[in-house]
Design an enzyme around this catalytic site. Structure first.
Site, PDB file in Angstrom:
ATOM      1  N   HIS A 255       7.398 -14.607 -10.315  1.00 18.27           N
ATOM      2  CA  HIS A 255       8.802 -14.527  -9.924  1.00 18.27           C
ATOM      3  C   HIS A 255       8.963 -14.966  -8.476  1.00 18.27           C
ATOM      4  O   HIS A 255       8.196 -14.555  -7.603  1.00 18.27           O
ATOM      5  CB  HIS A 255       9.319 -13.090 -10.096  1.00 18.27           C
ATOM      6  CG  HIS A 255      10.702 -12.893  -9.538  1.00 18.27           C
ATOM      7  ND1 HIS A 255      10.987 -11.988  -8.542  1.00 18.27           N
ATOM      8  CD2 HIS A 255      11.876 -13.504  -9.827  1.00 18.27           C
ATOM      9  CE1 HIS A 255      12.280 -12.041  -8.258  1.00 18.27           C
ATOM     10  NE2 HIS A 255      12.834 -12.951  -9.013  1.00 18.27           N
ATOM     11  N   SER A 256       9.935 -15.818  -8.221  1.00 21.94           N
ATOM     12  CA  SER A 256      10.257 -16.265  -6.867  1.00 21.94           C
ATOM     13  C   SER A 256       9.018 -16.874  -6.198  1.00 21.94           C
ATOM     14  O   SER A 256       8.383 -17.766  -6.762  1.00 21.94           O
ATOM     15  CB  SER A 256      10.826 -15.086  -6.070  1.00 21.94           C
ATOM     16  OG  SER A 256      11.304 -15.497  -4.811  1.00 21.94           O
ATOM     17  N   MET A 257       8.634 -16.371  -5.049  1.00 22.07           N
ATOM     18  CA  MET A 257       7.498 -16.941  -4.327  1.00 22.07           C
ATOM     19  C   MET A 257       6.177 -16.686  -5.044  1.00 22.07           C
ATOM     20  O   MET A 257       5.176 -17.350  -4.756  1.00 22.07           O
ATOM     21  CB  MET A 257       7.438 -16.362  -2.919  1.00 22.07           C
ATOM     22  CG  MET A 257       8.618 -16.747  -2.035  1.00 22.07           C
ATOM     23  SD  MET A 257       8.746 -18.519  -1.743  1.00 22.07           S
ATOM     24  CE  MET A 257       7.358 -18.794  -0.669  1.00 22.07           C
TER      25      MET A 257
ATOM     26  N   GLN B 117       9.771 -17.958 -12.474  1.00 22.19           N
ATOM     27  CA  GLN B 117      11.156 -17.492 -12.579  1.00 22.19           C
ATOM     28  C   GLN B 117      11.818 -17.581 -11.211  1.00 22.19           C
ATOM     29  O   GLN B 117      11.415 -16.904 -10.282  1.00 22.19           O
ATOM     30  CB  GLN B 117      11.192 -16.040 -13.086  1.00 22.19           C
ATOM     31  CG  GLN B 117      10.523 -15.841 -14.434  1.00 22.19           C
ATOM     32  CD  GLN B 117      10.357 -14.368 -14.777  1.00 22.19           C
ATOM     33  OE1 GLN B 117      10.155 -13.531 -13.914  1.00 22.19           O
ATOM     34  NE2 GLN B 117      10.440 -14.053 -16.060  1.00 22.19           N
TER      35      GLN B 117
ATOM     36  N   THR C  50      11.690 -19.743  -8.865  1.00 17.96           N
ATOM     37  CA  THR C  50      10.747 -20.097  -7.797  1.00 17.96           C
ATOM     38  C   THR C  50      11.226 -21.350  -7.065  1.00 17.96           C
ATOM     39  O   THR C  50      11.468 -22.380  -7.708  1.00 17.96           O
ATOM     40  CB  THR C  50       9.345 -20.355  -8.378  1.00 17.96           C
ATOM     41  OG1 THR C  50       8.844 -19.151  -8.955  1.00 17.96           O
ATOM     42  CG2 THR C  50       8.397 -20.826  -7.301  1.00 17.96           C
TER      43      THR C  50
END
Length: 911
Positions: free
Chosen positions: A150-152, A177, A179
């Site tokens: 997720h993200s980073m 997700q 990212t």
């Protein structure tokens, strides 16, 4: 514009995921060396109820999936994936099941501070090795791990492949997700930008070596204002056959935009992910399949185009039409049929021979949203029924209220009939429809409104619908700065109950469609904006697909609004605001120095900003540089000087730039700089008023720029910067500067009181005399000098110093704000390490501390007599140009430009 970004988007259509048993997180013991090297990080195994109890001995037999949280993310965010996967495993009696692991990154702010990204990446590598060791004695031991980031966390997963000792076969599936793959949202330090450069360059240069890794990137759409979806698309030059990027609004059975956090728990999206994971299982190995083609087929099935059928790797092309059903021939070009409590099954056959000459396409729809086959192609041209047919249900596409099939007759020359199967429907009610049509009769072209129409013009078209489908081509809609509203008004001839209409905005060059379901009749508003611009080698046209009712009229109107353009600029370029604000402040600062040199008086910040902050002073030079970089000879000269590439050129290649954007951002920067100047000036006035009511100022004493006490303070803060955190030392210096900003106020008020007392004494004694004051360095020209001064001169010097300090405080505030993320990161991890390592602003902080200690005790009377003032007054303009040229995508460069300008100010104080 900000309101539009933060609040004006579609409602949250995601359902919450729930745990049916209490979630538990079992901490996995790491090797001592790993635990000692990464004391802040941990690895957990997710479980619920009996499943959690059974796994406490770590005798695992499932398929390992590793979840990586993002910026300030928690390892507990794995629970939505883990819980739904557990329910799915129960449905198949645990024939297959997944073990979800999660990494605790201590909720680090890696999106704002890049110094720990490499450390996180190496820790994940160690976790993968630990996870695989847990299965080594099992019958179906895995050799790789699937990763959901997720993200980073998704970027950290991609960075694994850049490690020298990492084996690419350790991961075969990566799902990210929200990212930001393309670039950081806020490039606040060089460690962050260098990390991005290393990861993206590796994926581009080593694309051939990554074919065995299947990557899916899911973006959140317009609800995610933290990471815009354009950043979440994987680089276009990476491997095309094993990478997929989609926006959640286009994902079948989800069709919902998600914000940055809800993408982790959005039930519809999590269900699609878990269904895909189970379809990826190889029955022989009981692990995720090693076949890259199958992995891409599964992901396309669940995330791009869902045919409303259960996934099959090799579906049978031909099937037998069994059952004692009635065969009915339909010769009409348009047909609808309603089913309600039918006990008998039927086959409706549509002979194609009579339609091929008149029509080019056939369109069929079915509101029964089951997973059974329902449409076939028959090759028996002379029979009224066929026993074996081609299953065309795999050509279908699932929509929120119906499943549809669009076939081009020319592509199926061997078919003699289209067959629609209507099985017995006891207690079910649904409708079917088919029609033959010519493509040009259902395709209309509608040009979008011009960018500079500002809502004064609109485009509209009227559709007198006699069919079930219309395709409106949106001409000249291909750039991200284009944004408008589409209004669709439907009117129907009768008031009978109808199926809901579906409107789909289809963007052909990327998977970012948005779908709207509307009742009939109704007035529907669709926001048309792009996440990615049209590639140069792509000539396809965006479309508005209208799945309509046959006896309704539709009016489609396109209108632009000025604030929508502002919305797009803020969404795509908000991170560049600090650069434009500081650039404006720097121009005003240079104007103040120039006025001080020419008139001897320092002008007010607001007036100087209005006079000097002109876009034509800055923007043309950058545009010329970008234009010349298109020539090889100029590029060679540029590279020979070791100059970095102009940021505007990079943004142009990413289709995220056009000249008007820079002008609008500059005007935004001017406005924000103006009001920030008003804020600081007002704050100092209020502070001085409060101070004046509490204390009558003493007589000013002789003061110097640097005293042993001040030198000790500078050395102390420099030591703090070196041993702890540079941003912390800068912040302490900022507080000291702010508290000492009363010095010019002190000088002004002291002068007023002094001369008032002198005038009173003069009247009393009836004597005439000239009063002399030993001027403080914050008031007068040369520290330590004593000279006769008039009342007006002393007060003017104090006022000039006050105005200059307001501007410098404004500049210094932005330096503190740009370094604040590393300070927050350091405070959050203080219990693990007192010294921030690496520190992006350690050396800059030491220089700033020395500079501001001198400026804090200086006055404009010392500056205006300096021989270097002419140079110092001219430097801010080229620095502003350089800041806009090289700082838009590298915000950490902004303090360097400001520091250089202040160094010249310090030299003016002493030379």
């Amino acid at each position: 514009g900000v309101r539009d970004v933060l609040f004006l988007y579609e409602e949250n259509r995601c359902s919450m995921t729930y745990m049916y048993e209490y979630p538990e997180y079992l901490k996995i013991k790491l090797p001592k060396k790993t635990a000692r090297r990464y004391p802040a990080y941990e690895l957990y195994l997710y479980g619920e109820g009996n499943y959690a109890e059974e796994n406490k001995n770590l005798l695992l037999t499932g398929i390992p999936v590793l979840f990586l949280p993002g910026n300030a993310g928690s390892y507990k965010q794995v629970r939505s994936l883990g819980s739904i996967a557990l329910r799915k495993a129960e449905d198949v009696d645990f024939k297959y099941h997944f073990n979800f692991f999660s990494v605790n990154f201590n909720e680090e702010l890696v999106a704002l501070y890049g110094g720990s990204l490499q450390r996180q990446t190496k820790f994940v590598h160690e976790c993968i090795k630990v996870i695989l060791k847990l299965y080594r004695d099992g019958e179906f031991a895995p050799t790789s791990v699937a990763i959901v980031g997720h993200s980073m966390g998704g970027l950290v997963a991609r960075a694994l492949l850049t490690l020298k000792n990492f084996k690419p076969e350790l991961i075969n599936l990566l799902i990210t997700q929200a990212t930001p793959h393309v670039a950081p949202v806020m490039p606040l330090d060089r460690y962050l930008t260098d990390f991005y450069t290393a990861v993206n360059n590796h994926w581009i240069l080593k694309a051939q070596d990554l074919r065995n890794l299947t990557t899916l990137s899911v973006a959140g759409g317009f609800r995610d204002y933290q990471v815009r979806s354009g950043l979440a698309f994987l680089p276009r030059l990476s491997q095309h056959d094993s990478a997929l990027s989609v926006v959640s609004s286009a994902v079948p059975r989800a069709w919902a935009s998600t914000d940055h956090l809800s993408i982790v728990w959005c039930k519809e999206l999590i269900l699609a992910t878990i269904r895909a994971l189970f379809d990826l299982i190889d029955e022989n190995t009981r692990q995720i399949t090693e076949d890259p083609k199958k992995r891409m087929s599964v992901l396309n099935h669940h995330f791009v185009r869902h045919p409303a059928k259960i996934f099959e790797e090799n579906p049978e092309v031909f099937t037998e039409l069994t059952g004692i059903f009635m065969w009915i021939t339909v010769k009409a070009s348009k047909w609808t049929y309603s089913v309600y409590n039918d006990s008998d099954g039927k086959y409706f056959t549509f002979p194609l021979a009579s339609h091929r000459k008149s029509y080019s396409h056939v369109y069929c729809e079915n509101s029964m949203l089951d997973t059974n086959s329902w449409i076939y192609g028959c090759m028996n041209s002379n029979l009224s029924m066929c026993l074996e047919a081609m299953d065309l249900s795999w050509r279908a596409e699932l929509l929120p209220t119906t499943k549809v099939v669009m076939l081009k007759l020319q592509d199926y020359p061997s078919l003699s009939h289209i067959v629609i199967q209507v099985p017995p429907a006891v207690g079910n009610k649904y409708t079917l429809g088919c029609e033959f049509f010519k493509e040009n009769s259902r395709t209309v072209q509608l040009p979008v409104t011009h960018l500079f129409s500002f809502g004064l013009s609109s485009s509209k078209i009227l559709l007198n619908s006699t069919g079930l489908f219309y395709n409106v081509q949106l001409q000249h809609f291909n750039q991200i700065y284009q944004a408008f509203k589409i209004h669709i008004e439907s009117h129907c001839q009768s008031l009978k109950e109808r199926k809901s209409n579906v409107y789909r905005l289809h963007i052909p060059w990327s998977h970012e469609d948005s779908i709207t379901v509307a009742k009939v009749p109704s007035l529907t508003e669709i926001s048309a904006k792009l996440h990615t611009a049209q590639p140069q080698n792509d000539s396809r046209i965006p479309e508005l697909n209208i799945y309509s009712s046959s006896d309704c009229q539709y009016e489609v109107k396109i209108k632009s609004y000025p604030y929508i353009l502002v919305f797009q600029i803020i969404r795509f370029h908000a991170s560049a605001f600090p650069v434009y604000i500081v650039s404006n402040i720097l121009l005003a600062y240079g104007g103040q120095l120039n006025t001080l040199r020419s008139t001897g008086q320092c002008s007010d910040f607001s007036l100087e900003l209005v006079r000097t902050a002109k876009p034509y002073k800055v923007e043309p030079l950058i545009s010329v540089a970008v234009f010349l970089q298109g020539f090889n000879w100029f590029r060679e000269i540029w590279e020979s000087l070791s100059l970095p590439e102009v940021d505007a050129a990079v943004l142009s290649r990413q289709d995220a730039w056009f000249p008007l954007v820079s002008l609008i951002l500059f005007l935004f920067g001017t406005g924000i700089a103006y009001w920030s100047g008003v804020f600081f000036s007002t704050s100092l006035r209020l502070f001085s008023s409060l101070w004046l009511t509490l204390l009558r100022p003493p007589v000013l004493q002789n003061d110097r720029l640097m005293t042993p006490r001040r030198l000790c303070g500078v050395l102390t803060l420099a030591l703090v910067s070196w041993t702890t955190c540079g941003a912390f030392a800068v912040f302490l210096m900022y507080l000291q500067y702010f508290m000492c900003s009363y010095k010019p106020v002190h000088a002004f008020v002291t002068s007023v009181f002094y001369f008032q007392d002198s005038d009173h004494s003069k009247e009393t004694s009836q004597k005439s005399s000239i009063y002399t004051v030993k001027p403080q360095s914050s008031m007068d020209s040369v520290p330590g000098a004593t000279q006769p001064l008039s009342k007006s001169t002393t007060i003017a010097d104090a006022v000039n110093s006050l105005k200059m300090h307001v501007t410098i405080l404004n500049l210094f505030t932005w330096i503190v704000l740009l370094n604040l993320p590393s300070l927050i990161y350091w405070l959050k991890n203080l219990r693990y390490n007192v010294r921030l390592d690496p520190d992006p602003c350690r050396f800059t902080a030491i220089i700033i501390i020395c500079i501001l200690e001198i400026i804090m005790n200086s006055s404009t009377s010392a500056v205006k007599s300096s021989k270097l003032l002419k140079i110092a007054a001219k430097v801010p303009l080229p620095l502003s140009v350089a800041m806009l040229a090289f700082g838009r995508m590298r915000l950490y460069r902004v303090p360097h430009f400001v520091t250089f300008s202040l160094v010249l100010h310090v030299l003016c104080c002493v030379v």
